[in-house]
Design an enzyme around this catalytic site. Structure first.
Site, mmCIF file in Angstrom:
data_model
loop_
_atom_site.group_PDB
_atom_site.id
_atom_site.type_symbol
_atom_site.label_atom_id
_atom_site.label_comp_id
_atom_site.label_asym_id
_atom_site.label_seq_id
_atom_site.Cartn_x
_atom_site.Cartn_y
_atom_site.Cartn_z
ATOM 1 N N CYS A 1 0.732 -1.534 0.015
ATOM 2 C CA CYS A 1 0.240 -0.076 0.007
ATOM 3 C C CYS A 1 0.810 1.463 0.430
ATOM 4 C CB CYS A 1 -0.832 0.441 1.088
ATOM 5 S SG CYS A 1 -1.478 1.314 1.651
ATOM 6 N N CYS B 1 0.114 3.870 2.991
ATOM 7 C CA CYS B 1 0.405 3.325 4.279
ATOM 8 C C CYS B 1 1.849 3.522 4.590
ATOM 9 C CB CYS B 1 0.131 1.505 4.334
ATOM 10 S SG CYS B 1 -1.638 1.076 3.897
#
Length: 274
Positions: free
Chosen positions: A121, A124
């Site tokens: 991600c 993230c």
């Protein structure tokens, strides 16, 4: 004699002795036949000695070369995973669903931030350094990391379907906030941390995960998680037990209050705890 044969010139001591010349010619022919052809060796029939001629070839190298122990012991350090960079003492990665549930129950009155992330991600990864900074500035707050790829089944049971995702838990209040944010919306995280971060005393033990979440985790066959739903007891019985316990109320409950409780609706029940 040999030199004469090699040069092709033979001088006979007796010019008329044809037998000697014939023998010399036979010896020269035998010497010529002893020369190897195509790399094969042949023993010479020349009376002066034996002669061997061979075509030496290079020995082929083995296909596999084994080095001596300790000569090629090369090792390279593994690259640090981005979610392990900048970790603070109050940050750690969750290992299982049971670990998550127990960590929330054992946190007491502390604020617990559960960070759901995935190694692939991009949002993230970009947000992680700021989360590490928040953890450094708030040492009394516990930050728990949940790897979505490792605990995908658990995340499904907890209804986590978007990343990055955060949930805040606080003592007896249980879950107090749940949201998704990125670097562009980091103010949502700041506001939640400022609202629920100050120290305060909770009335009762830490609540942890919601009962519906606990039941969903227990029903998930991919997880090794057990949960027994607590038995419900009547409210009057629970108050009576609390009054009789050491350190209970400083004054006895009036009879009218007890009768009112016993005559209340059937759904006046209390949980006996987990």
């Amino acid at each position: 004699m040999a030199e004469a044969l090699c040069n092709g010139v033979v001088a006979s001591p007796c010019a008329g002795d044809v037998g000697v010349a014939a023998r010399l010619r036979g010896a020269a022919a035998a010497l010529a036949e002893s020369v190897p052809i195509g790399g094969y060796s042949t023993k010479s029939s020349f009376s002066a000695g034996r002669m061997a001629m061979t075509d030496r070839k290079a020995r082929p190298l083995p296909l596999t070369v084994e080095a001596a122990p300790g000569q090629m012991n090369l090792s390279f350090p593994k690259a640090t995973r981005w979610w392990h960079k900048g970790l603070q003492p109050n940050m750690r990665e969750i290992e299982s669903a049971q670990d998550l549930a127990d960590s929330l129950l054992n946190a007491g009155d502390k604020l617990v931030v559960v960070d759901f992330f995935s190694p692939g991600c991009g949002g993230c990864r970009a947000l992680h350094p700021k989360i590490a900074q928040f953890a450094e500035r708030n040492p009394d707050v516990m930050f728990l990391q949940v790897n979505y790829e490792t605990h995908k089944s658990m995340c499904y049971s907890l209804h986590v379907h978007v990343l990055p995702f955060f949930r805040f838990y606080r003592g007896a209040e249980g879950r107090v906030s749940s949201f998704s944010c990125t670097n562009a919306t980091i103010n949502k995280f700041k506001d939640a941390l400022a609202k629920h971060g100050p120290e305060r005393c909770s009335l009762g033990p830490a609540r942890g995960l919601e009962e519906s979440e606990l039941l969903a985790l227990a029903a998930n066959k991919d997880l090794q998680f057990t949960y027994e739903k607590p038995d419900l007891v009547p409210l009057a019985e629970a108050i009576a037990k609390e009054a009789a316990a050491p350190g209970g109320p400083w004054f006895p409950l009036p009879v009218s209050a007890t009768q009112l409780l016993t005559q209340g609706p059937e759904n006046s029940l209390l949980s006996s705890g987990r």
